[in-house]
Write an enzyme that holds these catalytic residues in place. Structure first.
Site, PDB file in Angstrom:
ATOM      1  N   HIS A  90      51.816  39.789  39.681  1.00 56.82           N
ATOM      2  CA  HIS A  90      50.507  40.087  39.190  1.00 56.82           C
ATOM      3  C   HIS A  90      49.440  39.249  39.708  1.00 56.82           C
ATOM      4  O   HIS A  90      48.470  39.608  40.172  1.00 56.82           O
ATOM      5  CB  HIS A  90      50.825  40.228  37.759  1.00 56.82           C
ATOM      6  CG  HIS A  90      49.394  40.612  37.284  1.00 56.82           C
ATOM      7  ND1 HIS A  90      48.924  41.861  36.446  1.00 56.82           N
ATOM      8  CD2 HIS A  90      48.245  40.037  36.816  1.00 56.82           C
ATOM      9  CE1 HIS A  90      47.714  41.770  36.150  1.00 56.82           C
ATOM     10  NE2 HIS A  90      47.273  40.596  36.402  1.00 56.82           N
ATOM     11  N   GLU A  91      49.801  37.972  39.451  1.00 59.36           N
ATOM     12  CA  GLU A  91      48.587  36.978  39.734  1.00 59.36           C
ATOM     13  C   GLU A  91      48.336  36.842  41.421  1.00 59.36           C
ATOM     14  O   GLU A  91      47.270  36.790  41.926  1.00 59.36           O
ATOM     15  CB  GLU A  91      48.702  35.655  39.319  1.00 59.36           C
ATOM     16  CG  GLU A  91      49.045  35.539  37.800  1.00 59.36           C
ATOM     17  CD  GLU A  91      47.792  36.317  37.084  1.00 59.36           C
ATOM     18  OE1 GLU A  91      46.599  36.074  37.570  1.00 59.36           O
ATOM     19  OE2 GLU A  91      47.818  36.771  35.861  1.00 59.36           O
TER      20      GLU A  91
ATOM     21  N   CYS B 294      45.773  43.135  32.067  1.00 58.89           N
ATOM     22  CA  CYS B 294      45.197  42.200  32.772  1.00 58.89           C
ATOM     23  C   CYS B 294      43.882  41.749  32.019  1.00 58.89           C
ATOM     24  O   CYS B 294      43.112  42.669  31.277  1.00 58.89           O
ATOM     25  CB  CYS B 294      44.625  42.807  34.052  1.00 58.89           C
ATOM     26  SG  CYS B 294      43.743  41.877  35.209  1.00 58.89           S
TER      27      CYS B 294
ATOM     28  N   HIS C 179      46.205  39.707  42.913  1.00 64.00           N
ATOM     29  CA  HIS C 179      44.912  39.330  42.409  1.00 64.00           C
ATOM     30  C   HIS C 179      44.630  38.712  43.800  1.00 64.00           C
ATOM     31  O   HIS C 179      43.341  38.977  44.024  1.00 64.00           O
ATOM     32  CB  HIS C 179      44.554  38.596  41.371  1.00 64.00           C
ATOM     33  CG  HIS C 179      44.496  39.239  40.143  1.00 64.00           C
ATOM     34  ND1 HIS C 179      43.324  39.990  39.745  1.00 64.00           N
ATOM     35  CD2 HIS C 179      44.982  39.050  38.867  1.00 64.00           C
ATOM     36  CE1 HIS C 179      43.384  40.571  38.605  1.00 64.00           C
ATOM     37  NE2 HIS C 179      44.370  39.872  37.773  1.00 64.00           N
TER      38      HIS C 179
END
Length: 178
Positions: free
Chosen positions: A140-141, A96, A144
């Protein structure tokens, strides 16, 4: 627009849940997309890492992510959500921009279907799979946006390694080696 600072591990905004974007066509969202584009491009140019970024990483608690994959147009996704996923999961290497000095293995769905808005407010759906490691990257995004970091998805603390050791042993066979 300027290159923005990326919040680093430990900053409380990385654990906050982002707010839905009410008007994807608003000038503020266009400016945010430009800032995300410039910021991830800068990190890619200076570190060799950075295929995507989420608005909370630059301190903006808006549900916006941006992908900047080699050889493809920049792809902003506004209000993205995973609406379907494979029953199968994969273990993959993850890192990251908010803690680029450490890498770890995480578990992700093999494929996902994502619903999102473009900058004109139109809704779209996209299927993401193993090609270009797109499913892993989108998961992953989107994490967030919900205050979830890849560290939270780590399969085994023994997979945790430094960037230097990752590059020495594993980078060539990972998405980061492409």
């Amino acid at each position: 627009m300027p290159v923005r600072d990326i919040l680093q591990l430990g900053h409380p905004l990385l654990r906050a849940v982002a707010e839905p974007v009410a008007d994807p066509s608003a000038p503020a969202i266009a400016n945010l997309v430009t800032d995300l584009t410039d910021t991830v491009a800068h990190w890619r140019d200076t570190t060799g890492y950075g295929r995507a970024i989420a608005a909370p990483q630059i301190g903006e608690l808006q549900r916006v992510i941006l992908l900047r994959l080699p050889g493809r147009p920049v792809w902003p996704l506004i209000n993205p959500s995973i609406i379907a996923h494979s029953p199968e999961k994969l273990v993959v290497w993850d890192a990251c921009l908010s803690f680029l000095s450490i890498f770890m293995q995480v578990e992700r769905y093999e494929w996902i279907r994502v619903r999102y808005q473009d900058q004109q407010g139109q809704w779209h759906e996209a299927h993401a799979g193993r090609e270009d490691d797109l499913a892993e990257l989108l998961q992953h995004e989107i994490d967030h946006l919900d205050g979830i970091l890849s560290l939270d998805r780590m399969v085994d603390v023994k997979s945790l390694c430094s960037r230097e050791e990752f590059e020495r042993q594993f980078k060539a066979n990972s998405p980061y080696g492409r």
